[in-house]
Design an enzyme around this catalytic site. Sequence first.
Site, short mmCIF file in Angstrom:
data_model
loop_
_atom_site.label_atom_id
_atom_site.label_comp_id
_atom_site.label_asym_id
_atom_site.label_seq_id
_atom_site.Cartn_x
_atom_site.Cartn_y
_atom_site.Cartn_z
N GLY A 21 -0.43 8.12 -19.04
CA GLY A 21 0.99 8.28 -18.28
C GLY A 21 1.41 9.40 -18.14
N VAL A 26 -1.58 13.64 -10.68
CA VAL A 26 -0.50 14.41 -9.94
C VAL A 26 -0.81 15.73 -10.58
CG1 VAL A 26 1.89 15.00 -9.87
CG2 VAL A 26 1.23 12.31 -9.55
N GLN A 199 -0.42 20.60 -30.43
CA GLN A 199 -1.34 21.55 -31.48
C GLN A 199 -2.38 20.48 -31.90
OE1 GLN A 199 0.54 23.52 -34.68
NE2 GLN A 199 2.34 23.80 -33.74
N CYS A 392 -1.36 -6.88 5.75
CA CYS A 392 -2.78 -7.36 5.35
C CYS A 392 -2.36 -8.96 4.76
CB CYS A 392 -3.23 -6.67 4.04
SG CYS A 392 -4.97 -7.10 3.91
N GLN A 396 -0.93 -12.07 7.52
CA GLN A 396 -1.62 -13.24 7.39
C GLN A 396 -0.53 -14.51 7.18
OE1 GLN A 396 -5.05 -12.91 4.66
NE2 GLN A 396 -5.94 -11.77 5.89
N HIS A 522 -4.06 -1.28 5.95
CA HIS A 522 -2.87 -0.93 4.98
C HIS A 522 -2.53 0.50 5.44
CE1 HIS A 522 -3.56 -3.93 1.83
NE2 HIS A 522 -4.72 -3.74 2.40
N GLU A 524 -0.24 2.37 4.30
CA GLU A 524 0.29 3.12 3.39
C GLU A 524 -0.74 3.97 2.98
OE1 GLU A 524 -0.35 -0.10 3.31
OE2 GLU A 524 -0.84 -0.69 1.24
N1 GLN Z 1 -6.01 -11.77 0.68
C1 GLN Z 1 -6.14 -11.37 1.97
C2 GLN Z 1 -7.68 -11.15 2.54
O1 GLN Z 1 -8.71 -11.16 1.77
C3 GLN Z 1 -5.54 -10.02 2.10
C4 GLN Z 1 -5.93 -9.05 1.39
C5 GLN Z 1 -4.98 -7.89 1.09
O2 GLN Z 1 -3.68 -8.09 1.51
N2 GLN Z 1 -5.53 -6.84 0.60
O3 GLN Z 1 -7.89 -11.12 3.60
#
Ligand code: GLN
Length: 550
Positions: A21, A26, A199, A392, A396, A522, A524
């Site tokens: 940790g 990084v 050390q 994701c 849904q 995603h 991100e």
């Molecule tokens: N569980 C959903 C799927 O398999 C969403 C997956 C996720 O959020 N990465 O489609």
Amino acid sequence: MSGANKNKTKYIVVTGGVLSGLGKGVAAASIGRLLCSRLKIVPIKLDGYLNTDPGTMNPVEHGEVFVLDDGGEVDMDFGHYERFLNIQGKFGWNLTMGKVFQEILERERRGDFLGKTVQFIPHATNVIKERIYGIAREENADILLIEVGGTVGDLENLFYIEAVRQMRHEVGQENMLFVHLTYVPVPSGVREQKSKPTQQGVKLLNEFGIYPDVVIGRCQEYLDDHIKEKIALFGNVQKECVISGPDVESVYEIPLVYEKEGLSALIHKKLGIYSPPALEEWSQWVAAVKRNNTNPDKVVEIALGGKYTALEDSYASLVESLEHAGAHLGAKVQLRWIETSEIEKGSQTVAQALNGVDGLIIPGGFGARGIEGKIQLIKYARENNLPFLGICYGMQLAVVEYARHVCGLEGAHTEEVENPEHPIAHKVICYLPGQKNLTKKGGTMRLGGHDVEIKKDSRAFKIYGNSVRIRERFRHRYEVNPDYVAQLEASGLVFSGKAPGTPIMQVVELPEHAYFMACQFHPELKSNLLEPAPLFHALVHAALSRRNVA
Ligand code: GLN
């Protein structure tokens, strides 16, 4: 051995000592950042576990599963590598003991070792070295930046340690540098820096035949001069090779700290290379992040509703993305973690949980736990004009919520949670083509970078700078059921992104809402400090407008 380094590649190996940790990923990424202006850096992560990849692990066990453009599910440190080095990682760059043993066993059955006893050494270590040398050759890398997982002394990583020890022998010490990241505590009783754990950690590394060239001391502050001297003396390194790794306001500051400590010049000298550290633009954004973390001009609060909120590492890239967006908008983004199973238990109402926040994110996820809580949060955001980004699973569930409460499709749900005793009335989210009958779970989702066709003049189109074609990364097994798309559209939901040439929906939005965006991918995973992901940037902007401080 054959295949050893006969080309120009230099190797930098980062090991960790004393405790886990400390931020080895990084640290490795920061070293790469210092060298990447003129050199091709290829990061490699060596993980000791027996899973082939982290794709089947619960993120609470091992942190976020990072998804690469090539579809590889890899260690979250690849998030740091990509964000710091502005590169696209590859699946093969994350070696696991699972992959190593899989190859050995396949070779053994094929008869490659006929007549021989197959052993950890040399067979496992040879596979490790062959993979590493292979990457150096294929990528024509200037520098292979190798991060050895775990802490020196962990049994499961010892074969990696032995392999890199042998490599130094094979490639020559002028071509390979060992960096050891260690811990320098300041115990509250004595209130001074202590070098003993370092050390002993270095001694342990020495026992395995590795003598570090550089020691980085993670500490709550810069290392004192006399501590550097002590570490140098007992660690057998020159004093200028002992580098401070103090606590910082933002991980992005670490390359700047290392530079101040003279690390890039040191590496240039030791490896006979040169690459000027290009940190001008980087330091501007670091300053913006630091300002937000210490004395922000503006603050917004965004709620994050999930079921892994026990471990922030589960959402590492998402948290970073909000930091990037905040830096570019001059605002600190405060996070409010909401454990959605708590909402279901009724320990808090949705209005209480979201009281005072300026935005909501429902991130990716799997399975049934906490799902109704997520749906309740989304409903609140939709009805109260609260800026919302669904990612994701979040997309849904936004579709499920809309189907149930706006389209009047009672009992709408996702096939993911279908229970044979309670069949779903309206499967508005169903298996992607080809997913239903898969029997294997590892690496079988729809993974990696795919193009998305964006509807002209939609909000997504504007957010992505008037693009009709974008590329984002996916990891899912389910999709919006094409049979319900027309009905959902008729009641106002706009599908503004889809997989080109297919009915697979990838972005939904509500045009009349302050900001209601959800995506199957995603975003991100592609955000970085210099270029925040557009959907996060726009979310934070909408949150600022809601606070009237945009
Ligand atoms: N569980 C959903 C799927 O398999 C969403 C997956 C996720 O959020 N990465 O489609």
